[in-house]
Scaffold this motif. Structure first.
Motif, PDB file in Angstrom:
ATOM      1  N   ALA A  25      52.242 -24.682  59.320  1.00 12.62           N
ATOM      2  CA  ALA A  25      50.934 -24.381  59.917  1.00 12.62           C
ATOM      3  C   ALA A  25      50.007 -23.733  58.886  1.00 12.62           C
ATOM      4  O   ALA A  25      48.822 -24.059  58.819  1.00 12.62           O
ATOM      5  N   LEU A  26      50.526 -22.828  58.060  1.00 15.54           N
ATOM      6  CA  LEU A  26      49.704 -22.199  57.033  1.00 15.54           C
ATOM      7  C   LEU A  26      49.239 -23.216  55.993  1.00 15.54           C
ATOM      8  O   LEU A  26      48.097 -23.174  55.537  1.00 15.54           O
ATOM      9  N   ASN A  29      46.483 -25.358  57.573  1.00 13.39           N
ATOM     10  CA  ASN A  29      45.247 -24.598  57.688  1.00 13.39           C
ATOM     11  C   ASN A  29      44.530 -24.501  56.341  1.00 13.39           C
ATOM     12  O   ASN A  29      43.318 -24.663  56.258  1.00 13.39           O
ATOM     13  N   LYS A  30      45.279 -24.250  55.274  1.00 11.21           N
ATOM     14  CA  LYS A  30      44.689 -24.165  53.940  1.00 11.21           C
ATOM     15  C   LYS A  30      44.091 -25.514  53.540  1.00 11.21           C
ATOM     16  O   LYS A  30      43.003 -25.589  52.965  1.00 11.21           O
ATOM     17  N   LEU A  32      42.992 -27.865  55.602  1.00 11.85           N
ATOM     18  CA  LEU A  32      41.802 -28.107  56.426  1.00 11.85           C
ATOM     19  C   LEU A  32      40.602 -27.314  55.911  1.00 11.85           C
ATOM     20  O   LEU A  32      39.481 -27.824  55.890  1.00 11.85           O
ATOM     21  N   ASN A  33      40.823 -26.062  55.484  1.00 10.27           N
ATOM     22  CA  ASN A  33      39.732 -25.272  54.909  1.00 10.27           C
ATOM     23  C   ASN A  33      39.191 -25.932  53.655  1.00 10.27           C
ATOM     24  O   ASN A  33      37.975 -25.980  53.442  1.00 10.27           O
ATOM     25  N   ASP A 138      39.558 -19.179  52.330  1.00 15.86           N
ATOM     26  CA  ASP A 138      40.650 -18.939  51.384  1.00 15.86           C
ATOM     27  C   ASP A 138      40.151 -18.475  50.024  1.00 15.86           C
ATOM     28  O   ASP A 138      40.942 -18.256  49.114  1.00 15.86           O
TER      29      ASP A 138
END
Length: 161
Positions: A25-26, A29-30, A32-33, A138
């Protein structure tokens, strides 16, 4: 024998599976950012090119105005808003050095305009480009750079010299 608890092996397997899901998940998310940052930079670069083309049509003075407080920018024809764009959530407009009015006492006014040849221009007629920077949650940064003489627009991970 009445066994109602979990064995050490069962607990370990569950913890390993949960750890794998959290790490996945992390990572997602990174990623996607990063994609949102790239998309926002590409969108701004395209709108700078649009402003350049609109000025080359010679039907009015089009100016881009960058609003740091509300994370948005405008394309304006004289005093009428032609287009308004909000940046995606998590993307921050950090800095521009665009200074249309060329007034050294008020700093950059965050306005970008072009002449009828597509060259970035100031109010006094001086040809000068500039850049803006975008940052994601990030801490990754991208720069949208407009060349001074040619008006070429590009995206880079390094600030201009």
């Amino acid at each position: 024998m009445d066994n109602k608890g979990f064995t050490l092996l069962e607990t370990t397997i569950v913890l390993v599976i949960v750890t794998i899901f959290v790490l996945f998940a992390l990572t997602i998310n990174k990623h996607l950012n990063s994609q949102k940052l790239n998309a926002a930079a590409a969108m701004i670069a395209e709108d700078i090119r649009l402003t350049q083309q609109l000025n080359m049509k010679q039907d009015g003075l089009y100016t881009m105005i960058f609003d740091f407080v509300n994370e948005r920018y405008y394309i304006r024809k004289h005093m009428v808003i032609y287009k308004k764009v909000y940046l995606p959530g998590g993307i921050d407009l950090v800095y521009t050095n665009f200074d249309f009015d060329n007034n050294p006492h008020n700093g950059p006014d965050h306005r970008l305009s072009f002449n009828t040849r597509g060259e970035p221009i100031r109010a006094n007629g001086v040809l000068i480009g500039g850049h803006l920077s975008l940052k994601d949650n990030d801490g990754n940064t991208l720069y949208v750079i407009v060349a001074s003489i040619t008006g070429r627009v590009r995206i880079d991970t390094s600030p201009p010299p």
